[in-house]
Design a protein around this motif. Structure first.
Motif: not given
Length: 276
Positions: A41-50
């Motif tokens: 979940a954290i990785a997916t959110n960080l990727l979306a932000q990036s």
């Protein structure tokens, strides 16, 4: 008779082997929720932000390019107005003949035509920057540049009308040569000064907008870099996973060999029982 085997152990070996291979192939430590539910979940959110930061950076880069084009065009317009003022000063003195004054007016009109051509032709990606459109000399539309991930992250540029109509030079552009006297030329000096001041204001705004965009761009790049660094915690450790993959391969081979040996022993035992 019940004969036990190590099939469950072999299955775990193959599952671990597949997990290591998946991590090597994708470059990601977490590929499904079973690997690490909260981490995914954290990785997916960080990727979306990036990805959002990447698009916002692209937006600001485009806006910077547009303001640079507009700024360059207004610089050329400024040179034209400076030259026109020199011509008006020359025409304002009685030592200039009427024939010379006529030639000066013709030169001024020619430069004002070029002034308007710059206004109508200056555009970025089809968007006219110094007036409403290539064929419409009214003021341009207000420009809003999206410079962040949220809707309120807007940098706004005012409407611009950097042509003879917008800067109050229409009368000079249509001045009749027969009435263009030294006194008339002096009367236009204030007009050209006002036009120069108004154009300087337009240039200043383009400069201020460009500074805002560049500042926003640097901030976005910094945030994108930080987000990517945070997300890198979920990247695969290739050395570790390669070693793990090799280890699981060896274990799988050992398991297969053990299973084959076990099957041979079982078959021998069954044969002996049948023969006894």
């Amino acid at each position: 008779m019940q004969i036990n085997s190590n099939s469950s152990v072999n299955q775990n070996v193959y599952l671990n082997n597949n997990q290591a291979l998946t991590r090597i192939a994708t470059g990601l430590e977490v590929n499904k929720s079973a690997d690490n539910a909260s981490g995914l979940a954290i990785a997916t959110n960080l990727l979306a932000q990036s990805n959002g930061y990447s698009q916002a950076i692209e937006n600001t880069n485009s806006a910077i390019a547009a303001t640079q084009i507009a700024s360059g065009a207004t610089n050329e317009q400024s040179n034209i107005l400076d030259n026109i003022k020199e011509k008006l000063l020359q025409a304002s003195t009685d030592t200039t003949s009427q024939e010379g004054r006529d030639a000066i007016l013709k030169d001024i009109k020619s430069q004002l035509e070029q002034f308007d051509k710059i206004a109508s032709s200056t555009n970025y990606n089809g968007q006219t920057l110094l007036q409403n459109s290539a064929t419409d000399s009214t003021a341009s539309q207000v420009q809003q540049y999206q410079s962040g991930l949220n809707g309120e992250n807007i940098i706004e540029a005012s409407s611009v009308q950097s042509n003879t109509q917008g800067l109050g030079l229409t009368a000079l552009a249509t001045q009749d040569a027969t009435t263009f006297t030294a006194s008339g030329a002096r009367g236009y000096l204030e007009t050209i000064d006002n036009a120069i001041n108004d154009l300087n204001s337009v240039k200043s705004e383009f400069g201020a907008i460009q500074n805002q965009l560049q500042s926003s761009n640097r901030n976005l790049i910094s945030q994108e870099t930080s987000t990517l660094q945070a997300n890198s915690a979920f990247d695969t450790n290739y050395a570790q996973e390669s070693a793990n993959f090799s280890k699981q391969n060896i274990l799988a081979q050992i398991g297969a060999f053990s299973q084959a040996q076990g099957n041979n022993i079982n078959q021998q035992m069954v044969s002996r029982l049948l023969l006894s």
